[in-house]
Write an enzyme that holds these catalytic residues in place. Sequence first.
Site, PDB file in Angstrom:
ATOM      1  CE  LYS A  11      -3.695  -0.226   2.517  1.00 54.73           C
ATOM      2  NZ  LYS A  11      -4.296  -0.533   3.807  1.00 54.73           N
ATOM      3  NE  ARG A  26      -5.613   3.620   4.443  1.00 57.46           N
ATOM      4  CZ  ARG A  26      -5.954   3.456   3.179  1.00 57.46           C
ATOM      5  NH1 ARG A  26      -6.959   2.673   2.869  1.00 57.46           N
ATOM      6  NH2 ARG A  26      -5.288   4.047   2.227  1.00 57.46           N
ATOM      7  N   GLY A  36      -7.972  -7.250   5.108  1.00 61.21           N
ATOM      8  CA  GLY A  36      -8.766  -7.248   6.335  1.00 61.21           C
ATOM      9  C   GLY A  36      -8.149  -7.982   7.499  1.00 61.21           C
ATOM     10  CG  MET A  65      -2.278  -7.283   9.776  1.00 61.65           C
ATOM     11  SD  MET A  65      -0.633  -6.890   9.262  1.00 61.65           S
ATOM     12  CE  MET A  65      -0.890  -6.452   7.583  1.00 61.65           C
ATOM     13  NE  ARG A 103      -6.145  -4.443  -2.702  1.00 65.57           N
ATOM     14  CZ  ARG A 103      -6.647  -4.769  -1.532  1.00 65.57           C
ATOM     15  NH1 ARG A 103      -5.862  -4.939  -0.495  1.00 65.57           N
ATOM     16  NH2 ARG A 103      -7.936  -4.933  -1.373  1.00 65.57           N
ATOM     17  CG  HIS A 155     -13.951 -10.212   5.114  1.00 64.51           C
ATOM     18  ND1 HIS A 155     -14.311 -11.492   5.458  1.00 64.51           N
ATOM     19  CD2 HIS A 155     -12.647 -10.088   5.418  1.00 64.51           C
ATOM     20  CE1 HIS A 155     -13.260 -12.102   5.977  1.00 64.51           C
ATOM     21  NE2 HIS A 155     -12.232 -11.271   5.967  1.00 64.51           N
ATOM     22  CB  SER A 160       9.284 -43.032 -15.331  1.00 70.57           C
ATOM     23  OG  SER A 160       8.261 -42.178 -14.896  1.00 70.57           O
ATOM     24  CB  CYS A 195       4.983 -41.162 -13.865  1.00 74.84           C
ATOM     25  SG  CYS A 195       5.654 -42.653 -13.116  1.00 74.84           S
ATOM     26  CE1 TYR A 232       7.232 -39.401 -18.469  1.00 73.06           C
ATOM     27  CE2 TYR A 232       9.132 -39.588 -19.917  1.00 73.06           C
ATOM     28  CZ  TYR A 232       8.233 -40.161 -19.024  1.00 73.06           C
ATOM     29  OH  TYR A 232       8.351 -41.483 -18.688  1.00 73.06           O
TER      30      TYR A 232
HETATM   31  C1  PEP Z   1       4.777 -43.988  -7.758  1.00 76.55           C
HETATM   32  O1  PEP Z   1       5.143 -44.796  -6.920  1.00 76.55           O
HETATM   33  O2  PEP Z   1       5.074 -42.776  -7.734  1.00 76.55           O
HETATM   34  C2  PEP Z   1       3.915 -44.409  -8.860  1.00 76.55           C
HETATM   35  C3  PEP Z   1       3.620 -43.585  -9.838  1.00 76.55           C
HETATM   36  O3  PEP Z   1       3.393 -45.649  -8.783  1.00 76.55           O
HETATM   37  P1  PEP Z   1       2.158 -46.032  -7.852  1.00 76.55           P
HETATM   38  O4  PEP Z   1       1.562 -44.778  -7.310  1.00 76.55           O
HETATM   39  O5  PEP Z   1       1.225 -46.793  -8.733  1.00 76.55           O
HETATM   40  O6  PEP Z   1       2.815 -46.880  -6.821  1.00 76.55           O
END
Ligand code: PEP
Length: 905
Positions: A23, A93, A102, A104, A335, A451, A759, A826, A846
């Site tokens: 502010k 303020r 809101g 403080m 802001r 609010h 992975s 993954c 990825y």
């Molecule tokens: C993991 O272990 O991160 C995975 C993707 O396999 P799951 O969750 O099926 O064990």
Amino acid sequence: MLPRWIQLFHQGSADDRDRLGGKGANLAEMTNLGLPVPPGFTITTNACRAYLENDRCTPSGLWDEVRNALAEVERRTNRRFGDPACPLLLSVRSGAKHSMPGMMDTVLNIGLTDATLPGLAALYDERLALDCARRLQQMFGTVVLGLPAREYEAVLAKFAGVGGQTDRLDLTARRQLLAAFTAIPALHGLAIPDDPFAHLEQAITAVFASWNTPRAVAYRRSQGIADDLGTAVNVQAMVFGNVGADSATGVAFTRDPNTGAAGLFGEVLVDAQGEDVVAGIRTPQPIASMAAEPRLRPAYDQLLEIAGRLERHFRDMQDMEFTVERGKLWLLQTRTGKRTAQAAIRIAIDQAEEGLIDRAAAVRRVEPAQLERQLHPNLDESQPLSVIASGLPASPGAASGRVVFDPLEARQRGEQGEAVILVRRETSADDFPGMERAQGILTARGGMTSHAAVVARGIGKPAVTGCAEIEIDEAAGTFTAGEVVVHEGDEVTIDGSTGRVILGHVRTIPAGLGGETAKLLAWADRFRHLAVRANADTPADAARAREFGAEGIGLCRTEHMFFGDGRIDLVRDMILAESTSEREQVLVALEALQVEDFAGIFRAMDGYPVTIRTLDPPLHEFLPRDDEEVARFATRRGLTTAEVRTRIDAHRESNPMLGHRGCRLGITFPEITAMQARAVYRAALDCTADGVIVEPEVMIPFVSDAEELRLQREVVVSVAERLFAETGRRVPVKIGTMIEVPRAALLADRIAAHADFISFGTNDLTQTTFGLSRDDSGRFLPDYVAQGILPSDPFQTLDRSGVGRLIEIATTLGYQARPDLKVGLCGEHGGEPSAVAFCDDLGIDYVSCSPYRVPIARLAAAQAALASPDGSSSLSDGKIEGAAKSEQERSFAHVGDGNAIGYLD
Ligand code: PEP
Ligand code: MG
């Protein structure tokens, strides 16, 4: 000597947010832009920190500096603080670096005493002076002396009704109201001093202290704001929106914060002070109504012009507070405006197309979490809806839950997993924990900037506010909407996108990617390094993943297919088979089903890689548990239940997560791996024959030694080659593994010798690195987070220091052994923005996450890439040499970000 703790507005700038708070920094910037800002100064966050660190003692020299700065404000306003003839009144303020709406404290009308009241009345009129005096009493009493707000509210209600509409009170009532307020502190053995400077000192100190109120602390926790920043305090000459019909106060956004539509949006209250708007005491008028009132029209025109100027200056949508005093416009704050997900996307795109920002800035503007909200469910309009009331569509999305009136109860029941809708007359900052845990918020009063509305939008909860058609009777535990009486515990649904309140639970449909979201994501895709795949196990999931922009499947958990209709019996037959030949018979039937599954997925992912994981979970997970199931299975197989129980018991393990699972199943039963591999390549060959481009990848789970992978690879390759020989056709064979245990990470170079890809299964890798059960940690992990032992749940937010370290090591070793190794992640973390940023730093190929999180990962990956435009890795501290894969291999068109003010601030 230069002041140490204070900065006059005209001496500061927007760049100094750390010291001046958001502010203060923007008040300084607006002052220097020549906009009409009442003069004032900012007490810096350094002073607040000194106060907090020094046992709540204000730093020495502060009050002298305040007096000096005050002299300058007096000079600029031509009024004197405490002067009976021409009194200067001040607002005090809070204003931290990060907006904490809101949370403080604020005290207005400082400097109004018995001695100065007649002078203020002479400058304006007695009506105004009395109104300001009672406001000072109320704010000073509650904020500085800590008296209960309800005592003031009860008195106010007697005079002005429950809504507290004091603008209609005549002079006699105003005098009586002031007298009643003035008597309240004495009932608690307290008094408000009659010395203006003492007011000022106490108000400033109270604002410092409000940094640490429980509600402020809770808000910081929820928003990830550091506790040691402290707040700045802005001391500013008061201007009065409560002088009469030519005066007003309001909040204006340079664009609609709900939809993102261009054009001034906001609300105004005539004859009121700023607190009335935010508190939702009266329901304000749309800002455009100012244009129709000749006494406010010039101020409105000027506001339009200033709004455009501020947006161009800050290059983002602004949220401004203003006051009109006797027709003259004053800016009290600007802001970066909070906005819904929908608005964030639209504004980012519009501003880029208007040339205000570039595309990179647009991509950075939308928080991944906002995108997640955008994908939230909406009402399924095809069903009959019992709409009982309508209010303001304050925060979009639909939510159903049981009615709860008490925020504390909402919080408790919410924490226990119950869906509740918090129903309040209006909300205050103390209600925040309840709002946070509720599915949605419904208030009877308050506008789009109240609010309830602001907070709900900020935390992404659906909210309907200003629903005047409902009458709440908390004592009776009911609210009524016309003839309908809704009791506490009854289910209602609110639609924050339209403002409807609906009786009962209502079906919702998941939001898809709208055209604008798709456009922003297409822009994001131009910046990111990481590919984003989906974890999907069915053709339908795969198709949805494609709609969300997945570039392949990073994990297909084949066991999920085993639970399908009628299949579980086959799977049980396979597990409980007494001989290999018996098992092989069952496998023939299973193979046929798997071919269908895989073919469906390959078709949905035409042209993209599909990683299919061989069977992973402990086998007992598939076996019958209850007596009924055991009996059914026994009858089917012509066995006694005792015989079935004996076979099941043979599969029981003490610690199945670390037992006979993952590749260990394939080592013991290579015929299962062979069946799955045959199904993968048969499906692939079938699809290829139809012109589908397939890129199957077979992934072996839970490997801890290179030899396991070598053996499983042999099984897969020999099956594939036999099929290719039989059919005279082939598809590429790619075999890899998951890194899910520390040993695999530490020996990733040996493993990579047999892998085309690896992975990271960060769910298991987190479990095995911490030695922390995925299934049981919920019981005690919250204590670890509450006690600060862990910063967050490592199953939700990747533990960079431990699990992340293993990932770095494995990546480095993997690339060393095999420079063309493909690397992905993954686990559930694949859609979590900070883990995505980590993967971008590592330079892996990825991430893979659930289909709904694919858009989030796409955006997070682009933002991560934009945060390190030269591709430099956070590993460049030299600890892990060579971990970052050559960025030159990737095409990356970086467009510079010309925007200095980040939305995330
Ligand atoms: C993991 O272990 O991160 C995975 C993707 O396999 P799951 O969750 O099926 O064990
Ligand atoms: Mg796993």
